[in-house]
Write a protein that holds these residues in place. Sequence first.
Motif, PDB file in Angstrom:
ATOM      1  N   LEU A  73       0.855  -1.179   0.000  1.00 35.53           N
ATOM      2  CA  LEU A  73       0.000   0.000   0.000  1.00 35.53           C
ATOM      3  C   LEU A  73       0.896   1.236   0.000  1.00 35.53           C
ATOM      4  CD1 LEU A  73      -2.782   1.407   0.306  1.00 35.53           C
ATOM      5  CD2 LEU A  73      -2.462   1.240   2.790  1.00 35.53           C
ATOM      6  N   TYR A  74       0.907   1.957  -1.126  1.00 34.38           N
ATOM      7  CA  TYR A  74       1.771   3.125  -1.236  1.00 34.38           C
ATOM      8  C   TYR A  74       1.067   4.407  -0.808  1.00 34.38           C
ATOM      9  CZ  TYR A  74       4.641  -0.074  -3.988  1.00 34.38           C
ATOM     10  OH  TYR A  74       5.388  -1.141  -4.396  1.00 34.38           O
ATOM     11  N   GLU A  75      -0.211   4.523  -1.171  1.00 33.95           N
ATOM     12  CA  GLU A  75      -0.967   5.734  -0.834  1.00 33.95           C
ATOM     13  C   GLU A  75      -2.408   5.349  -0.519  1.00 33.95           C
ATOM     14  OE1 GLU A  75      -0.562   7.923  -4.457  1.00 33.95           O
ATOM     15  OE2 GLU A  75       1.243   8.982  -3.800  1.00 33.95           O
ATOM     16  N   LYS A  76      -3.051   6.146   0.323  1.00 34.41           N
ATOM     17  CA  LYS A  76      -4.485   5.978   0.581  1.00 34.41           C
ATOM     18  C   LYS A  76      -5.102   7.358   0.758  1.00 34.41           C
ATOM     19  CE  LYS A  76      -4.158   5.586   5.616  1.00 34.41           C
ATOM     20  NZ  LYS A  76      -4.719   4.982   6.827  1.00 34.41           N
ATOM     21  N   ARG A  77      -6.354   7.474   0.324  1.00 31.91           N
ATOM     22  CA  ARG A  77      -7.045   8.762   0.425  1.00 31.91           C
ATOM     23  C   ARG A  77      -8.533   8.490   0.572  1.00 31.91           C
ATOM     24  NH1 ARG A  77      -9.584  11.649  -3.481  1.00 31.91           N
ATOM     25  NH2 ARG A  77      -8.669  10.303  -5.102  1.00 31.91           N
ATOM     26  N   LEU A  78      -9.128   9.078   1.586  1.00 33.90           N
ATOM     27  CA  LEU A  78     -10.562   8.912   1.827  1.00 33.90           C
ATOM     28  C   LEU A  78     -11.335   9.948   1.008  1.00 33.90           C
ATOM     29  CD1 LEU A  78     -12.172   6.961   3.621  1.00 33.90           C
ATOM     30  CD2 LEU A  78     -12.303   8.774   5.327  1.00 33.90           C
ATOM     31  N   SER A  79     -12.322   9.459   0.262  1.00 34.72           N
ATOM     32  CA  SER A  79     -13.131  10.335  -0.581  1.00 34.72           C
ATOM     33  C   SER A  79     -14.576  10.298  -0.098  1.00 34.72           C
ATOM     34  CB  SER A  79     -13.054   9.868  -2.043  1.00 34.72           C
ATOM     35  OG  SER A  79     -13.909  10.631  -2.860  1.00 34.72           O
ATOM     36  N   GLN A  80     -15.191  11.463  -0.002  1.00 33.93           N
ATOM     37  CA  GLN A  80     -16.588  11.539   0.444  1.00 33.93           C
ATOM     38  C   GLN A  80     -17.485  11.880  -0.743  1.00 33.93           C
ATOM     39  OE1 GLN A  80     -17.372  13.545   4.165  1.00 33.93           O
ATOM     40  NE2 GLN A  80     -19.338  14.311   3.427  1.00 33.93           N
ATOM     41  N   TYR A  81     -18.642  11.229  -0.792  1.00 30.52           N
ATOM     42  CA  TYR A  81     -19.608  11.507  -1.847  1.00 30.52           C
ATOM     43  C   TYR A  81     -21.010  11.326  -1.266  1.00 30.52           C
ATOM     44  CZ  TYR A  81     -19.945   6.403  -2.159  1.00 30.52           C
ATOM     45  OH  TYR A  81     -20.133   5.082  -1.860  1.00 30.52           O
ATOM     46  N   THR A  82     -22.008  11.668  -2.046  1.00 29.03           N
ATOM     47  CA  THR A  82     -23.396  11.520  -1.607  1.00 29.03           C
ATOM     48  C   THR A  82     -23.960  10.221  -2.161  1.00 29.03           C
ATOM     49  OG1 THR A  82     -23.695  13.913  -1.579  1.00 29.03           O
ATOM     50  CG2 THR A  82     -25.695  12.557  -1.611  1.00 29.03           C
ATOM     51  N   GLY A  83     -24.425   9.364  -1.261  1.00 27.93           N
ATOM     52  CA  GLY A  83     -24.971   8.078  -1.671  1.00 27.93           C
ATOM     53  C   GLY A  83     -26.338   8.204  -2.299  1.00 27.93           C
ATOM     54  N   ARG A  84     -26.815   7.080  -2.788  1.00 31.35           N
ATOM     55  CA  ARG A  84     -28.129   7.077  -3.448  1.00 31.35           C
ATOM     56  C   ARG A  84     -29.250   7.472  -2.511  1.00 31.35           C
ATOM     57  NH1 ARG A  84     -27.837   1.494  -7.097  1.00 31.35           N
ATOM     58  NH2 ARG A  84     -26.118   2.190  -8.477  1.00 31.35           N
TER      59      ARG A  84
ATOM     60  N   VAL B 220      -1.948   1.194   7.069  1.00 31.62           N
ATOM     61  CA  VAL B 220      -0.787   2.074   7.206  1.00 31.62           C
ATOM     62  C   VAL B 220      -0.032   2.069   5.877  1.00 31.62           C
ATOM     63  CG1 VAL B 220       1.375   2.499   8.449  1.00 31.62           C
ATOM     64  CG2 VAL B 220      -0.607   1.565   9.664  1.00 31.62           C
ATOM     65  N   GLU B 221       0.193   3.229   5.343  1.00 33.06           N
ATOM     66  CA  GLU B 221       0.971   3.306   4.113  1.00 33.06           C
ATOM     67  C   GLU B 221       2.367   2.721   4.331  1.00 33.06           C
ATOM     68  OE1 GLU B 221       0.950   7.399   2.988  1.00 33.06           O
ATOM     69  OE2 GLU B 221      -1.100   7.367   2.235  1.00 33.06           O
ATOM     70  N   ASP B 222       2.955   2.194   3.259  1.00 32.81           N
ATOM     71  CA  ASP B 222       4.303   1.636   3.315  1.00 32.81           C
ATOM     72  C   ASP B 222       4.311   0.245   3.950  1.00 32.81           C
ATOM     73  OD1 ASP B 222       6.918   2.257   2.445  1.00 32.81           O
ATOM     74  OD2 ASP B 222       7.572   2.533   4.498  1.00 32.81           O
ATOM     75  N   ARG B 223       3.148  -0.428   3.935  1.00 36.21           N
ATOM     76  CA  ARG B 223       3.040  -1.788   4.449  1.00 36.21           C
ATOM     77  C   ARG B 223       2.440  -2.695   3.379  1.00 36.21           C
ATOM     78  NH1 ARG B 223       5.568  -2.676   9.537  1.00 36.21           N
ATOM     79  NH2 ARG B 223       5.382  -0.763  10.736  1.00 36.21           N
TER      80      ARG B 223
END
Length: 323
Positions: free
Chosen positions: A22-33, A68-71
């Motif tokens: 896992l090099y990078e992670k990013r949480l994205s928020q959106y509106t569900g149905r 955790v990134e880098d794992r």
Amino acid sequence: MLKKSFVSELKLGTEVTIPLALYEKRLSQYTGRDGRPAHGLMMTVGDKTGRMAAVAWDKALDYHSFLVEDRIYLFTARVNEYRGQLQLVVSDIQEMAPAQVDLTDYLPSAPFPREVMWRRLKDVFETIQQPHLRSLLAEIFDLPTQKKFMLAPGGREVHHAYVGGLLEHTLEVVAYAETMVAEQGAYLNRDLLITACILHDIGKIEEYDLHSLSFQVTDKGKLLGHLQMGAQMVTTAAARIPNFPAALRLELEHMLLSHHGLPEWGAVQQPKTINAMALHLADLTSGRLAQFGRILAAHASANGKWSSFDRFLGRSIFVSDRP
């Protein structure tokens, strides 16, 4: 060890369970149905064959909290396509025990087999005649330490920055020291010098996080450094050996603490014995030549006869014609 498949082998539409970094992670928020806020976890994952995007829609918040990134983690996913590129749609992510992971699947490795290099180093152990020093090496290099030593890099960026780099660097330092003994060894203690060569960077097995994909420095490494940790390992091991000579232990500790040569290079003390100076010079030779070799290997002939500026050496180097 888990049977490994690689990113380069993944096929569109298949279901896979695959260990990936896992090099990078990013949480994205959106509106569900249903009109309520929802989240997706966007990731970059991969191995030595390449990187790719991955996304987890279900349990995104849970995954984000423990990943955790880098794992390296075990991903269960479907291989889909997004904007012309393969993408993993993840259904499950599991942690992996260190024993399940071969870092050489994710990181560059020493050019020589680590098992062969370890046998060479063990052969050097057998040449030590001084009984307390032989016992010290046996005391320190138990099986867990051996495994860490074979895995550790010689450094993060400057030299021998790959799996097995510490082992390769140590053999080089031993070889240069043996030449010193042969050529100018009248006042050198060969057994002490070679033992110090073997142990000079032993603290790096605790300085670096050996399960990190970029060999991040541990908290202990940041607070103490490998010179201090190595000297402490010698002190602790010597205390378990009956009648270990205090003067021998003291000089060995000094050699480890001074092998960087100068305070501005990280030495706790400057070398103050001839054995300590020999160790410093052998270590410096291995490291400096490896730095030059790294630059030469990366240089493209189309860029001319001078390398780009190297911040570690503080200079560009001339690249002569070679076969």
